[in-house]
Design a protein around this motif. Structure first.
Motif, PDB file in Angstrom:
ATOM      1  N   HIS A 141       0.831  -1.207   0.000  1.00  0.00           N
ATOM      2  CA  HIS A 141       0.000   0.000   0.000  1.00  0.00           C
ATOM      3  C   HIS A 141       0.868   1.260   0.000  1.00  0.00           C
ATOM      4  N   ASP A 145       0.790   3.809  -3.091  1.00  0.00           N
ATOM      5  CA  ASP A 145       0.286   5.149  -2.796  1.00  0.00           C
ATOM      6  C   ASP A 145       1.318   6.221  -3.110  1.00  0.00           C
ATOM      7  N   LYS A 333      -4.592   3.930  11.104  1.00  0.00           N
ATOM      8  CA  LYS A 333      -6.021   3.658  10.997  1.00  0.00           C
ATOM      9  C   LYS A 333      -6.348   2.360  11.731  1.00  0.00           C
ATOM     10  N   LYS A 363       1.091  10.058   5.722  1.00  0.00           N
ATOM     11  CA  LYS A 363      -0.158  10.267   4.984  1.00  0.00           C
ATOM     12  C   LYS A 363      -0.718   8.947   4.467  1.00  0.00           C
ATOM     13  N   SER A 364       0.159   8.096   3.971  1.00  0.00           N
ATOM     14  CA  SER A 364      -0.293   6.821   3.411  1.00  0.00           C
ATOM     15  C   SER A 364      -0.784   5.857   4.486  1.00  0.00           C
ATOM     16  N   LYS A 367      -4.413   5.933   5.349  1.00  0.00           N
ATOM     17  CA  LYS A 367      -5.352   5.413   4.343  1.00  0.00           C
ATOM     18  C   LYS A 367      -5.462   3.888   4.385  1.00  0.00           C
ATOM     19  N   GLY A 369      -6.571   0.543   5.718  1.00  0.00           N
ATOM     20  CA  GLY A 369      -7.609   0.025   6.599  1.00  0.00           C
ATOM     21  C   GLY A 369      -7.432  -1.400   7.040  1.00  0.00           C
TER      22      GLY A 369
END
Length: 479
Positions: A141, A145, A333, A363-364, A367, A369
């Motif tokens: 991810h 990203d 997250k 930042k990544s 995102k 989850g």
């Protein structure tokens, strides 16, 4: 290079035609795509029709591949310069194998493909008892990203660490390979896998018991992970140094290379014992199951790692990373100390080897989850959250239930798994569940038998709720 009919391949011409038999199988599918990625002409066949081709969707990006579903043209073999077929057809000397031999067409095996095509980009391999899938998926991810394309096997509903998937995946087109490289615990399994993957960077999440019955079995299991360490000598190895087994293994194997360590600062929730390779037992003040602070008489002892997560909040989704470059605050997250460990490994690789800044990584991370089946929320009924987790060994179950207990207070654990090591493992699952669950519903056949036995002994009588109807003793894998 040796092929089945004893011919030698010194140079494959650009206009060579490869005939792939069994393109709807795992290896056939991946090999056909590797050949196409390298610019070769591929014609492929499978005895199933297109609608029943299990991995057919992964072939949609290859419109120039000639695929014959449910048939094999008369001239398929003779019009191919090389043939690739399933291993079982070769080993059984099937009629099809004999026909190819009679026509004198060279047969290539998966081992030939490994030798002919080496990965053309960096390869990162991730292993360990727990956390492999989440760490691998998180790192992919982060890469995606930030504009990098990881190689993907794209085999629907297939784990990425099975059979020859990782080394074949590493030979597909992409900017890098991030590979989950597990092991079935037998000698030589990781050696062959990592050798064929051509790993540049290795990461070990932890080494904990996986339904093992004694310390001798555990050290043998850990030695298999040692094959990973041996093949990463003089390369880069990233490890969870809160795990005494990992650090003991590195000392036992006299690891030499670019070693990077990571760990966390947390309160111990219990004490346990793990065996050191020196032969002594080591007491571990655990942060999560199997890892924490420790000190062995042989000199293997806890120390602050290169990348250190501290100032962890009560919900275990925020921390401060301390490393040689400074201090950096992160928020996830995901929740759970185990996910902080998973994120540390991914952060190190992303920053040190993929060139990502800590700001971009922050930042990544927000995102991401999580992975399906890992502390996954699947519904809410009467304000009660329904979650699923695939943990099926003592360390994984203890860690997940402890984190859920920390987050939600009252836990009802519905056990749907069944141990790979039989009733002994199923009783371990029940015992681990009892430590952090308020109520236990045994919803697999073996869990039901273990729960009945526990009740007969007067154990967990205030926690176990036996269902009225139970499934049969038939199962698939650990479900």
């Amino acid at each position: 290079m040796r092929v089945v009919n004893d011919m030698q391949i010194t140079d494959i011409k650009e206009n060579s035609v490869f005939g792939v038999i069994g393109v709807c199988g795992v290896n056939g599918n991946l090999i056909a795509r590797i050949l196409m990625d390298h610019g070769y002409k591929v014609q492929a066949t499978d005895m199933v029709d297109k609608d029943n081709c299990r991995f057919g969707s992964s072939l949609n990006d290859y419109p120039n591949m000639e695929i014959y579903y449910g048939e094999m043209p008369e001239d398929f073999i003779s019009s191919s310069d090389y043939i690739i077929m399933p291993t079982q057809l070769i080993e059984s000397k099937s009629n099809l194998f004999n026909k190819v031999q009679e026509l004198g067409v060279p047969i290539l095996t998966v081992e030939d493909i490994f030798k002919l095509f080496e990965p053309a980009h960096p390869v990162i391999c991730i292993t360990g008892t727990n956390g492999k899938t989440t760490t691998t998926t998180l790192l992919k991810h982060l890469a995606s990203d930030n504009g990098l394309k990881p190689c993907e096997h794209n085999l629907a509903n297939m784990q990425g660490n099975l059979a020859d998937i990782p080394p074949l995946q590493a030979r597909l087109n992409g900017d890098l390979s991030i590979l989950e490289t597990g092991t079935f615990g037998f000698e030589g399994s990781l050696n062959r896998l990592i050798t064929n993957c051509k790993a540049d960077v290795g990461l070990i999440t932890n080494i904990t018991e996986d339904h093992l019955t004694n310390s001798h079995d555990f050290l043998n299991y850990a030695k298999v992970k040692g094959e990973f360490v041996e093949l990463l000598k003089n390369k880069t190895l990233i490890v969870n140094s809160d795990d005494p087994t990992i650090m003991s293994l590195l000392k036992e194997l006299n690891y030499v290379g670019n070693l990077i360590t990571f760990g966390i600062d947390a309160k111990s929730f219990r004490k346990s014992v793990k065996q050191c390779f020196c032969g002594n037992d080591v007491e571990v003040c655990e942060f999560i199951a199997g890892v924490g602070k420790y000190n062995c008489v042989c000199g293997v002892s806890y120390s602050q790692p290169d990348y250190f997560a501290t100032n962890i909040n009560d919900e275990h989704d925020q921390f401060t990373l301390v490393c040689k470059d400074g201090k950096f605050d992160f928020k996830l997250k995901l929740k759970g100390l185990h996910n902080i460990y998973n994120s540390l490994g991914a952060i190190i690789v992303a920053n040190q080897f993929l060139g990502m800044s800590f700001d971009d990584i922050k930042k990544s991370l927000l995102k991401f989850g999580g992975v399906s089946g890992r502390m996954q929320k699947i519904g809410v009924i009467d304000d009660k959250k329904i979650m699923i987790d695939y943990a099926h060994n003592p360390a994984g179950i203890t860690t997940v239930l402890k984190e859920l207990k920390n987050l939600y207070g009252t836990i009802v654990n519905v056990i749907t798994t069944s141990s790979e090591s039989g009733m002994i493992g199923d009783m371990e699952i029940l015992n681990c569940s009892a430590d952090y669950s308020d109520y236990i519903v045994p919803a697999s056949y073996n869990a039901y038998l273990c729960a009945k036995e526990a009740l007969e002994k007067g154990l967990f009588v205030d926690k176990i709720i036996l269902p009225e109807n139970m499934p049969t003793d038939e199962k698939q894998g650990t479900l």
